[in-house]
Write a protein that holds these residues in place. Structure first.
Motif, PDB file in Angstrom:
ATOM      1  N   GLY A 409       0.826  -1.203   0.000  1.00 15.66           N
ATOM      2  CA  GLY A 409       0.000   0.000   0.000  1.00 15.66           C
ATOM      3  C   GLY A 409       0.855   1.245   0.000  1.00 15.66           C
ATOM      4  N   ALA A 410       0.168   2.381   0.062  1.00 13.00           N
ATOM      5  CA  ALA A 410       0.866   3.671   0.041  1.00 13.00           C
ATOM      6  C   ALA A 410       0.183   4.635   0.985  1.00 13.00           C
ATOM      7  N   ASP A 411       0.981   5.332   1.771  1.00 15.21           N
ATOM      8  CA  ASP A 411       0.537   6.515   2.494  1.00 15.21           C
ATOM      9  C   ASP A 411       0.928   7.725   1.649  1.00 15.21           C
ATOM     10  N   THR A 412       0.594   8.898   2.113  1.00 18.09           N
ATOM     11  CA  THR A 412       1.006  10.075   1.358  1.00 18.09           C
ATOM     12  C   THR A 412       2.500  10.326   1.467  1.00 18.09           C
ATOM     13  N   ASP A 413       3.169   9.636   2.425  1.00 20.42           N
ATOM     14  CA  ASP A 413       4.596   9.867   2.612  1.00 20.42           C
ATOM     15  C   ASP A 413       5.425   8.604   2.440  1.00 20.42           C
ATOM     16  N   GLY A 414       4.886   7.568   1.822  1.00 21.91           N
ATOM     17  CA  GLY A 414       5.696   6.381   1.615  1.00 21.91           C
ATOM     18  C   GLY A 414       4.903   5.216   1.065  1.00 21.91           C
ATOM     19  N   VAL A 415       5.618   4.236   0.547  1.00 20.63           N
ATOM     20  CA  VAL A 415       5.030   2.966   0.128  1.00 20.63           C
ATOM     21  C   VAL A 415       5.551   1.886   1.053  1.00 20.63           C
ATOM     22  N   VAL A 433       4.084  10.672  -2.071  1.00 20.73           N
ATOM     23  CA  VAL A 433       3.243  10.131  -3.139  1.00 20.73           C
ATOM     24  C   VAL A 433       2.211  11.167  -3.535  1.00 20.73           C
ATOM     25  N   SER A 434       1.899  11.248  -4.826  1.00 20.96           N
ATOM     26  CA  SER A 434       0.919  12.216  -5.310  1.00 20.96           C
ATOM     27  C   SER A 434      -0.427  11.962  -4.663  1.00 20.96           C
ATOM     28  N   GLY A 435      -1.064  13.037  -4.225  1.00 24.35           N
ATOM     29  CA  GLY A 435      -2.363  12.910  -3.589  1.00 24.35           C
ATOM     30  C   GLY A 435      -3.444  12.401  -4.520  1.00 24.35           C
ATOM     31  N   ASP A 436      -3.292  12.636  -5.838  1.00 25.74           N
ATOM     32  CA  ASP A 436      -4.304  12.198  -6.783  1.00 25.74           C
ATOM     33  C   ASP A 436      -3.928  10.885  -7.450  1.00 25.74           C
ATOM     34  N   GLY A 437      -2.901  10.230  -6.971  1.00 27.93           N
ATOM     35  CA  GLY A 437      -2.520   8.963  -7.591  1.00 27.93           C
ATOM     36  C   GLY A 437      -1.889   8.022  -6.591  1.00 27.93           C
ATOM     37  N   ALA A 438      -2.440   7.983  -5.365  1.00 25.87           N
ATOM     38  CA  ALA A 438      -1.794   7.244  -4.291  1.00 25.87           C
ATOM     39  C   ALA A 438      -2.091   5.753  -4.333  1.00 25.87           C
ATOM     40  N   SER A 439      -3.038   5.326  -5.156  1.00 23.95           N
ATOM     41  CA  SER A 439      -3.336   3.904  -5.228  1.00 23.95           C
ATOM     42  C   SER A 439      -2.171   3.159  -5.878  1.00 23.95           C
ATOM     43  N   VAL A 440      -1.746   2.098  -5.215  1.00 26.37           N
ATOM     44  CA  VAL A 440      -0.642   1.322  -5.755  1.00 26.37           C
ATOM     45  C   VAL A 440      -1.160   0.329  -6.789  1.00 26.37           C
ATOM     46  N   MET A 441      -0.295  -0.028  -7.722  1.00 27.17           N
ATOM     47  CA  MET A 441      -0.587  -1.015  -8.757  1.00 27.17           C
ATOM     48  C   MET A 441       0.599  -1.960  -8.831  1.00 27.17           C
ATOM     49  N   THR A 442       0.411  -3.058  -9.550  1.00 29.75           N
ATOM     50  CA  THR A 442       1.534  -3.976  -9.762  1.00 29.75           C
ATOM     51  C   THR A 442       1.388  -4.691 -11.088  1.00 29.75           C
ATOM     52  N   ASP A 443       2.543  -5.001 -11.694  1.00 30.65           N
ATOM     53  CA  ASP A 443       2.566  -5.850 -12.885  1.00 30.65           C
ATOM     54  C   ASP A 443       3.133  -7.223 -12.546  1.00 30.65           C
ATOM     55  N   GLY A 444       3.163  -7.553 -11.260  1.00 28.32           N
ATOM     56  CA  GLY A 444       3.688  -8.836 -10.824  1.00 28.32           C
ATOM     57  C   GLY A 444       5.186  -8.852 -10.617  1.00 28.32           C
ATOM     58  N   ARG A 445       5.859  -7.819 -11.096  1.00 22.09           N
ATOM     59  CA  ARG A 445       7.305  -7.715 -10.922  1.00 22.09           C
ATOM     60  C   ARG A 445       7.663  -6.536 -10.023  1.00 22.09           C
ATOM     61  N   LEU A 447       6.080  -2.896  -7.750  1.00 18.09           N
ATOM     62  CA  LEU A 447       5.007  -2.087  -7.210  1.00 18.09           C
ATOM     63  C   LEU A 447       5.070  -0.735  -7.911  1.00 18.09           C
ATOM     64  N   LEU A 448       3.939  -0.267  -8.425  1.00 21.09           N
ATOM     65  CA  LEU A 448       3.900   0.950  -9.236  1.00 21.09           C
ATOM     66  C   LEU A 448       3.044   1.996  -8.546  1.00 21.09           C
ATOM     67  N   VAL A 449       3.517   3.238  -8.568  1.00 27.19           N
ATOM     68  CA  VAL A 449       2.782   4.327  -7.941  1.00 27.19           C
ATOM     69  C   VAL A 449       3.162   5.629  -8.631  1.00 27.19           C
ATOM     70  N   VAL A 450       2.241   6.578  -8.626  1.00 21.65           N
ATOM     71  CA  VAL A 450       2.500   7.892  -9.211  1.00 21.65           C
ATOM     72  C   VAL A 450       3.011   8.829  -8.118  1.00 21.65           C
ATOM     73  N   ALA A 451       4.066   9.556  -8.431  1.00 22.04           N
ATOM     74  CA  ALA A 451       4.641  10.503  -7.477  1.00 22.04           C
ATOM     75  C   ALA A 451       5.268  11.658  -8.253  1.00 22.04           C
ATOM     76  N   ARG A 452       5.588  12.728  -7.547  1.00 25.55           N
ATOM     77  CA  ARG A 452       6.245  13.860  -8.178  1.00 25.55           C
ATOM     78  C   ARG A 452       7.693  13.501  -8.512  1.00 25.55           C
ATOM     79  N   SER A 453       8.147  14.004  -9.641  1.00 30.33           N
ATOM     80  CA  SER A 453       9.497  13.680 -10.097  1.00 30.33           C
ATOM     81  C   SER A 453      10.555  14.132  -9.105  1.00 30.33           C
ATOM     82  N   ASP A 454      10.388  15.321  -8.534  1.00 30.81           N
ATOM     83  CA  ASP A 454      11.404  15.809  -7.601  1.00 30.81           C
ATOM     84  C   ASP A 454      11.439  14.979  -6.328  1.00 30.81           C
ATOM     85  N   ALA A 455      10.272  14.482  -5.885  1.00 28.04           N
ATOM     86  CA  ALA A 455      10.255  13.625  -4.698  1.00 28.04           C
ATOM     87  C   ALA A 455      10.943  12.297  -4.981  1.00 28.04           C
TER      88      ALA A 455
END
Length: 529
Positions: A409-415, A433-445, A447-455
């Motif tokens: 899972g993901a909090d706003t400050d970490g996975v 983690v981006s507030g509008d994209g905090a849901s984690v995903m996976t392709d089986g290899r 863990l994928l999440v959207v975050a700001r590039s600078d973070a």
């Protein structure tokens, strides 16, 4: 000035004890024979032992190849789990791009061979159509779902519900509701729909779009299906009537109004007069072993095999991750048995799992609120006992992923990753983690999440740029904001940064659907894996 060296001085040769002659003694046959024997012995040793280092190197390479093959096998097995994406590659190469008008059909339509069948996305006042599109979004056939005999116009606001027969799909069946002309808005500017005035169950040939059958049903009706079981729920004369057909055994059964369904259950409504004031029909969902009907008047659960009423009431009914009936309402939820009797109180709401492979089957996962913030809790489904709790004060209700006994899972400050059996934290990687994209995903290899590039750069990611779509200008405030977000991949085993790619400038966000990683923009949808 240094002393000049004199030329033509005598030179003395000295033997320093190396046991090697300064020059071969060709006149000594025994020495020559000894040297020949020594060379031959060394050559025999080389011939005997040269494979050892080569084989050692090959063993290392082969072991790594075996490990890679095993990991690829594990990834492939994970990708068979519902909700797991196909492999997502660094760089996010755009596999397909669809207009918003065709994307819903191509990506979520009913599969019929190489075609996808679904309801076209019309303007508000356009006729509703069922269309078949190929993988490129090209229309193969279309059929109107409107009743040609209707005199009054239809505002097009009622989206038909379409389901498929059992595999192989030969018929697509749609429930089409017609509403009368909308009443004029009052002075406040609000608008309310008129109740449905008619409903039709329409059967179309999945390969050609030809009309096979059509029959009238109660206007206040809902349709649902799964695995060949099709269910119609209708409210009429103060009664909820639920009918089910097994299209594996009889494909044309739902089209015969006089025929006997697999089962039919009538449930008297507690407040029949309330049914006269309804605007929206009930919804129907078919889960393994159960049929669930939801509406403004309450919720009902039926056994899928014989239609026996299992539970009903004002609370929302669903199926928990352990397969039990779940009644949700207010701050908590209850697990019910198949007669509707309470089994276990859950002090919180069940965790939303976008991926659940069924591992650790006896544990319910709950998100609860405390004075210190949110807490994730593991509950024994049989006894209701709390097994563990894990504080996540900055958790914001995104989806979580459960694979092979580990909850990601993901909090706003970490996975993070938790062991579901014990609640022990397996790993945590601090990253904003981006507030509008905090849901984690996976392709089986990964863990994928959207975050700001600078973070991401702050925690060691080298953020790459995605290729710009041809013919699209990376300009404007929306594009600038979008380009600051990136998709980041973390290893499932340790949460280590793997790769990150900035989202394309025309992609405002991503979400997983049916194995596809979809990016949405102002005018189209792009598949990024």
């Amino acid at each position: 000035m240094g002393r000049r060296r004199e030329s033509m001085q005598d030179v003395e040769l000295v033997d320093v004890g190396t046991d090697l002659p300064l020059a071969p003694d060709a006149e000594d046959p025994e020495a020559e024979a000894a040297r020949a024997r020594q060379v031959a012995r060394r050559r025999r040793l080389v011939r005997r032992w040269w494979p050892a280092p080569v084989l050692a190197a090959l063993a290392v390479v082969g072991t790594q190849a075996v490990l890679d093959a095993r990991e690829d096998g594990r990834v492939a097995a994970r990708q068979e789990v519902a909700g797991v994406l196909r492999s997502v590659a660094p760089g996010l190469p755009a596999a397909h791009r669809y207009s918003q008008e065709t994307a819903s059909v191509v990506l979520s339509g009913i599969p019929v061979g190489d075609l996808r069948v679904g309801v076209a996305s019309p303007p508000w006042d356009a006729a509703r159509e069922l269309v078949a599109l190929d993988r490129d979004g090209t229309q193969v056939w279309s059929t109107s779902l409107e009743d040609g005999g209707r005199a009054e116009p239809d505002v097009g606001m009622e989206y038909p519900t379409c389901v498929a027969d059992a595999d192989p799909v030969e018929v697509v069946r749609c429930l089409v509701l017609d509403r009368g002309p909308a009443d004029a808005a009052d002075d406040s500017g609000t608008w309310a729909p008129a109740p449905p005035s008619a409903a039709r169950l329409v059967a179309l040939d999945a390969a050609t779009g030809d009309l096979r059958a059509s029959r009238q049903v109660a206007p206040m009706s809902g349709l649902g299906a799964a695995d060949g079981l099709q269910v119609l729920a209708s409210i009429t004369d103060g009664t909820l009537r639920v009918s089910a057909w097994d299209t594996t055994a009889d494909r044309g059964a739902p089209d015969d109004a006089a025929g006997a369904p697999l089962w039919r259950t009538d449930v008297p409504l507690v407040d029949p007069e309330a049914a006269e004031r309804l605007f929206y029909p009930p919804s129907v969902s078919v889960a393994p072993g159960r049929v669930l009907v939801q509406g403004e008047l309450g919720s009902w659960a039926f056994a899928a095999d014989d239609g026996r009423l299992q539970a009903s009431g004002p609370d929302y009914l669903s199926v928990s991750r352990t397969g039990r009936l779940l009644a949700s309402g207010g701050e908590g939820a209850q697990l019910l048995d198949d007669s509707g009797a309470p089994l276990t109180d859950l002090h919180g709401q069940p965790l939303w799992l976008s991926v659940d492979d069924g591992s650790v089957p006896g544990v319910e996962l709950v998100a609860a609120s405390t004075s210190d913030g949110r807490v994730l809790v593991g509950v024994d489904a049989e006894s209701g006992a709390e097994l563990w709790s894990s504080p996540h004060p900055r958790w914001s209700d995104p989806a979580a992923v459960l694979l092979e006994g580990t909850l990601y899972g993901a909090d706003t400050d970490g996975v993070w990753a938790l062991d579901v059996a014990t609640g022990r934290q397996v790993w945590r990687t601090d990253v904003e983690v981006s507030g509008d994209g905090a849901s984690v995903m996976t392709d089986g290899r990964h863990l994928l999440v959207v975050a700001r590039s600078d973070a991401l750069a702050q925690v060691g990611f080298a953020v790459a740029d995605a290729p710009t779509a041809a013919g699209r200008a990376d300009a404007g405030r929306a594009d600038v904001l979008a380009s600051q977000r990136a998709l980041a991949a973390f290893t499932l085993s340790a949460g280590a940064p793997a790769w990150a790619t900035r989202l394309p400038a025309d992609v405002q966000g991503v979400w997983p659907y049916g194995g596809d990683l979809l990016g949405y923009g102002d005018s189209d949808v792009v598949v990024l894996n």
